[in-house]
Design a protein around this motif. Structure first.
Motif, PDB file in Angstrom:
ATOM      1  N   GLU A   4       0.855  -1.188   0.000  1.00 49.39           N
ATOM      2  CA  GLU A   4       0.000   0.000   0.000  1.00 49.39           C
ATOM      3  C   GLU A   4       0.883   1.227   0.000  1.00 49.39           C
ATOM      4  N   LYS A   6       1.034   5.309   0.808  1.00 49.04           N
ATOM      5  CA  LYS A   6       0.372   6.465   1.414  1.00 49.04           C
ATOM      6  C   LYS A   6       0.619   7.636   0.486  1.00 49.04           C
ATOM      7  N   GLU A  20       3.608  10.391  -3.352  1.00 52.71           N
ATOM      8  CA  GLU A  20       3.847   9.532  -2.202  1.00 52.71           C
ATOM      9  C   GLU A  20       4.235  10.372  -0.994  1.00 52.71           C
ATOM     10  N   VAL A  21       3.681  10.037   0.158  1.00 51.94           N
ATOM     11  CA  VAL A  21       3.903  10.807   1.381  1.00 51.94           C
ATOM     12  C   VAL A  21       5.391  10.950   1.698  1.00 51.94           C
ATOM     13  N   VAL A  96      -4.892  12.667   2.717  1.00 50.88           N
ATOM     14  CA  VAL A  96      -3.885  11.612   2.649  1.00 50.88           C
ATOM     15  C   VAL A  96      -4.661  10.307   2.572  1.00 50.88           C
ATOM     16  N   ASP A  98      -4.594   5.884   1.403  1.00 49.88           N
ATOM     17  CA  ASP A  98      -3.812   4.681   1.109  1.00 49.88           C
ATOM     18  C   ASP A  98      -4.306   4.114  -0.215  1.00 49.88           C
TER      19      ASP A  98
END
Length: 153
Positions: A4, A6, A20-21, A96, A98
């Motif tokens: 997954e 984030k 992507e975080v 945010v 997933d």
């Protein structure tokens, strides 16, 4: 176990994009930007963020989308690309989520007017929602990064 990701979701016009975080350092409200001469038109200038000078790019300009007035929702998403930091001006950044890596398909040639090389893929989310995943290394291709690095000094 499926991987997954984030992802920070941001908007440009009616399209939703994701980064992507782990590549995002902070999300800031709009702030004064110092213009820098002799840069690409989409390079809006630099900001001083807690003592660090960071070049700022208007993603609308980068993707040849029509520029709009900045609003209370406008944000600067600070990302790390290699060992440099760059700010992206976006219309809004407020989510945010997933995403399963299997939900990301290869990008079509052009999505919302954005050329495929800037994209990592398109993620299909629930409710027919599509999220355009950016390929940061292409959004800041080498020659532009070199030019931006000279802006930082």
């Amino acid at each position: 176990m499926e991987e997954e990701l984030k992802v920070i979701v941001f908007k440009l016009g009616s399209e939703e994009y994701g980064i992507e975080v782990e590549k995002v350092q902070t999300i800031e409200r709009m702030m004064p930007i110092t213009r820098v001469p002799k840069t690409f038109s989409f390079v809006k200038g630099v900001i001083n963020l807690r003592g660090v000078v960071i070049p700022v790019i208007d993603l609308r300009g980068r993707f040849s989308l029509p520029e709009t007035e900045y609003t209370d929702q406008t944000r600067i998403v600070i990302v790390a690309v290699g060992d440099m930091q760059v700010g992206f001006i976006v219309d809004a950044a407020n989510d945010v989520i997933d995403i399963k890596s299997s939900a990301i398909d290869s990008p079509p040639e052009v999505v919302g007017g954005v050329k495929a090389r800037y994209l990592r893929g398109v993620a299909k989310l629930e409710n027919e929602r599509l999220l355009i995943m950016l390929n940061l290394h292409e959004v800041l291709n080498k020659s532009e990064v070199v030019q931006l690095e000279s802006v930082e000094g």
